[in-house]
Design an enzyme around this catalytic site. Structure first.
Site, PDB file in Angstrom:
ATOM      1  N   HIS A  40     -23.764 -27.553  11.654  1.00 18.80           N
ATOM      2  CA  HIS A  40     -22.452 -26.921  11.440  1.00 18.80           C
ATOM      3  C   HIS A  40     -22.615 -25.421  11.274  1.00 18.80           C
ATOM      4  CE1 HIS A  40     -18.795 -26.031   8.824  1.00 18.80           C
ATOM      5  NE2 HIS A  40     -18.312 -26.400   9.998  1.00 18.80           N
ATOM      6  N   HIS A  64     -11.264 -24.056  14.095  1.00 18.67           N
ATOM      7  CA  HIS A  64     -11.560 -25.422  14.542  1.00 18.67           C
ATOM      8  C   HIS A  64     -10.462 -26.014  15.414  1.00 18.67           C
ATOM      9  CE1 HIS A  64     -13.993 -25.012  10.856  1.00 18.67           C
ATOM     10  NE2 HIS A  64     -14.829 -25.843  11.442  1.00 18.67           N
ATOM     11  N   ARG A 140      -7.585 -11.556  -4.613  1.00 17.94           N
ATOM     12  CA  ARG A 140      -7.517 -11.675  -3.157  1.00 17.94           C
ATOM     13  C   ARG A 140      -8.482 -12.785  -2.756  1.00 17.94           C
ATOM     14  NH1 ARG A 140      -6.574 -13.047   1.303  1.00 17.94           N
ATOM     15  NH2 ARG A 140      -6.653 -11.821   3.206  1.00 17.94           N
ATOM     16  N   CYS A 188      -8.566  -3.403  -1.886  1.00 18.39           N
ATOM     17  CA  CYS A 188      -8.451  -4.200  -0.670  1.00 18.39           C
ATOM     18  C   CYS A 188      -8.067  -3.281   0.490  1.00 18.39           C
ATOM     19  CB  CYS A 188      -7.383  -5.276  -0.863  1.00 18.39           C
ATOM     20  SG  CYS A 188      -7.245  -6.374   0.547  1.00 18.39           S
ATOM     21  N   TYR A 322     -11.491  -7.229   8.971  1.00  8.02           N
ATOM     22  CA  TYR A 322     -11.552  -5.941   8.284  1.00  8.02           C
ATOM     23  C   TYR A 322     -12.062  -4.849   9.206  1.00  8.02           C
ATOM     24  CZ  TYR A 322     -10.117  -8.691   4.410  1.00  8.02           C
ATOM     25  OH  TYR A 322      -9.382  -9.518   3.607  1.00  8.02           O
TER      26      TYR A 322
HETATM   27  N1  MTE Z   1     -15.417 -13.221  -1.798  1.00 11.81           N
HETATM   28  C1  MTE Z   1     -15.226 -14.521  -1.546  1.00 11.81           C
HETATM   29  N2  MTE Z   1     -16.235 -15.381  -1.747  1.00 11.81           N
HETATM   30  N3  MTE Z   1     -14.027 -14.984  -1.093  1.00 11.81           N
HETATM   31  C2  MTE Z   1     -12.980 -14.135  -0.845  1.00 11.81           C
HETATM   32  O1  MTE Z   1     -11.901 -14.591  -0.431  1.00 11.81           O
HETATM   33  N4  MTE Z   1     -12.196 -11.797  -0.837  1.00 11.81           N
HETATM   34  C3  MTE Z   1     -12.666 -10.424  -0.619  1.00 11.81           C
HETATM   35  C4  MTE Z   1     -13.643 -10.016  -1.713  1.00 11.81           C
HETATM   36  N5  MTE Z   1     -14.657 -11.031  -1.884  1.00 11.81           N
HETATM   37  C5  MTE Z   1     -13.167 -12.741  -1.083  1.00 11.81           C
HETATM   38  C6  MTE Z   1     -14.422 -12.326  -1.594  1.00 11.81           C
HETATM   39  C7  MTE Z   1     -11.591  -9.438  -0.564  1.00 11.81           C
HETATM   40  S1  MTE Z   1     -10.813  -9.205   0.942  1.00 11.81           S
HETATM   41  C8  MTE Z   1     -11.269  -8.647  -1.635  1.00 11.81           C
HETATM   42  S2  MTE Z   1     -10.067  -7.467  -1.513  1.00 11.81           S
HETATM   43  C9  MTE Z   1     -11.971  -8.812  -2.925  1.00 11.81           C
HETATM   44  O2  MTE Z   1     -12.917  -9.872  -2.900  1.00 11.81           O
HETATM   45  C10 MTE Z   1     -10.976  -9.089  -4.026  1.00 11.81           C
HETATM   46  O3  MTE Z   1     -11.630  -9.217  -5.251  1.00 11.81           O
HETATM   47  P1  MTE Z   1     -10.807  -9.716  -6.519  1.00 11.81           P
HETATM   48  O4  MTE Z   1     -10.067 -10.975  -6.145  1.00 11.81           O
HETATM   49  O5  MTE Z   1     -11.816  -9.918  -7.583  1.00 11.81           O
HETATM   50  O6  MTE Z   1      -9.835  -8.613  -6.862  1.00 11.81           O
HETATM   51 MO    MO Z   2      -9.367  -7.458   0.749  1.00 14.03          MO
END
Ligand code: MTE
Ligand code: MO
Length: 477
Positions: A40, A64, A140, A188, A322
């Site tokens: 996977h 998927h 987020r 973000c 991003y």
């Molecule tokens: N890490 C994981 N494992 N999963 C996630 O969805 N989101 C990212 C980042 N790290 C994310 C992640 C994004 S896009 C952002 S903006 C930040 O974590 C947000 O961190 P916070 O939720 O602690 O503010």
């Molecule tokens: Mo983000």
């Protein structure tokens, strides 16, 4: 033709994580995916679905939802669900495992943009302090919040890229390495996206206002020290190590250039505390990466694997989401050509406008702080730049950008090698001078500044929305 075997839901459920044979179902068809699991591409997150329905996961990992994937699955067909377990040809929804069922409770003051996964911003009223309290720090999440009941059960594995690897528990990290505290702002790439939409055209993504940003004091160990211990020659890197990839326990992944990961003054950390508290579950309990100065998307939460690689992370969050594009590049741009966002440009916002009226002047604390002698507006906000570039000036206009004055930058004592944190600013202006719009823009130490409008910087993803922030002047009656 032979009748397919009829299988009860209870039997499928036994074939979950830990069982010798792993089954999933989709619609009313049951598959034994045991042989597929090692292949996977997304790793063992697939085990989350074993013993139940794959569809809730495929609704999240939408990659998927295409014929090739359905064809792969068909090779593993073992039978159909027993009609006794079906309602109108389907499994009743309460029988289907909900990946979000174990998400934590959230503070009601957070402004929710979506529930599953949780995306919620800090209300402007909570953005006025240098440190953002954990309970109202923006959330987020792309997926569900992984369940780790005990930090001791969590391991992070460092993969050297030559096949060798080394594993650490959070306890190991605390025991083996020097502890550091770094104050850093996370922002973000979608912060202020709603302003780009309003100032230009519709954008794709969560419509964040000014609150997809926050500042915390983070406690943990330096990634550089961990990599050194694991055997990565951080000061003499071989040419095939170009990126540090991070993988979260729920399959979110991202990467940063190796130079940032090993920079002696880069403050990239594996953190286990946020503002002196154990990391809250929403923010990565028990361990997250902190990449100060870079877009928050690279600060991977619930980190469980760190890989030295010649390539960037292959995740959609590194290769697609991003990134930023030209205003003309449309909704299906050449994803590979655009660079992934790392350091962020200059950003600033107005988070509060208070009208101090003559009547209440003597009793109003803001009036006293500023020595205001006539009816005034008091404005507050933040300014922030990427790459550890300090904010050196904040300009405010009370006449829609025709004339400018400088705001006061508030002192703070942030820990860390560079300016990883926002600056709070304040500004007061006599009411009689204001006309239509308050505007803010900031300047960082490299003299980078913000664009005056969104239109020439429009991108359909609404990333890096950092044009001047304008707020209408509203006179209280
Ligand atoms: N890490 C994981 N494992 N999963 C996630 O969805 N989101 C990212 C980042 N790290 C994310 C992640 C994004 S896009 C952002 S903006 C930040 O974590 C947000 O961190 P916070 O939720 O602690 O503010
Ligand atoms: Mo983000």
């Amino acid at each position: 033709q032979e009748e397919p075997r009829k299988i009860r839901l209870s039997e499928i459920h036994e074939h979950r994580r830990g069982a010798d044979a792993l089954w999933v179902f989709k619609g009313d068809r049951v598959y034994d995916i045991t042989d597929w699991v090692p292949n996977h591409p997304g790793g063992d997150v697939i085990l989350r679905a074993a013993g139940g329905n794959v569809e809730p996961y495929w609704n999240i990992f939408t990659i998927h939802q295409k014929q090739d994937v359905y064809d792969i699955l068909e090779q593993y067909f073992v039978g159909v669900i027993d009609p006794r377990d079906l309602v109108d040809g389907r499994v009743a929804s309460e029988q289907i495992d909900d990946p979000f069922a174990t998400d934590p409770e959230r503070d009601p003051r957070l402004r929710k943009h979506s529930d599953r996964p949780c995306n919620a911003e800090t209300p402007a009223s909570e953005l006025g302090t240098f440190i953002t309290p954990n309970s109202v720090f923006y959330v987020r999440n792309h997926l569900w919040v992984p369940e780790v009941s005990d930090a001791d059960d969590h391991r992070v594995t460092v993969e050297m890229g030559d096949g060798s690897e080394k594993e650490y528990s959070v306890q190991d990290l605390r025991r083996l390495f020097k502890e550091y505290k770094v104050t850093a702002t996370l922002q973000c790439s979608g912060n202020r996206r709603a302003h780009m939409t309003a100032g230009s055209r519709p954008t794709n993504g969560l419509q964040w206002d000014v609150g997809a940003i926050g500042t915390a004091e983070w406690t943990g160990v330096r990634l550089r020290d961990v990599l050194t211990d694991a055997g990565v020659p951080v000061d003499d890197l071989p040419p095939h190590i170009k990126h540090a990839q991070f993988l979260g326990a729920e399959a979110y992944g991202a990467s940063i250039p190796i130079e940032k990961a090993v920079d002696n003054r880069g403050d990239v950390m594996l953190v286990y505390e946020m503002n002196g508290q154990p990391l809250p579950r929403d923010h990565g309990y028990p361990l997250r990466v902190l990449v100060p100065g870079n877009v928050a998307a690279r600060s991977v939460k619930w980190v469980k694997r760190i890989t030295m690689s010649e390539e960037e992370s292959t995740s959609q969050w590194q290769r697609r989401d991003y990134k930023c594009f030209g205003p003309n590049e449309g909704t299906n741009p050449d994803w590979d050509r655009a660079r992934s966002i790392q350091e962020m440009p200059v950003q600033s916002a107005i988070t509060s406008v208070e009208q101090v009226s003559t009547g209440g002047l003597k009793d109003n604390p803001a009036a006293r702080v500023y020595g205001l002698e006539e009816e005034s507006f008091v404005l507050e906000g933040y300014a922030f730049s990427g790459g550890g570039r300090e904010i050196v000036r904040v300009d405010v206009s009370v006449d829609n950008g025709r004339t400018w004055q400088q705001a006061d930058l508030l002192d703070n004592d942030a820990g860390g090698c560079k300016a990883w944190s926002w600056k709070q600013w304040r500004f007061s202006t006599p009411k009689r001078q204001t006309a239509r719009w308050f505007v803010v823009k900031a300047v960082d130490e490299a003299y980078n500044t913000q664009a005056d409008s969104f239109e020439p910087h429009y991108n359909f993803r609404g990333n890096l929305a950092s044009a001047w922030h304008r707020v209408p002047v509203q006179l209280a009656r």
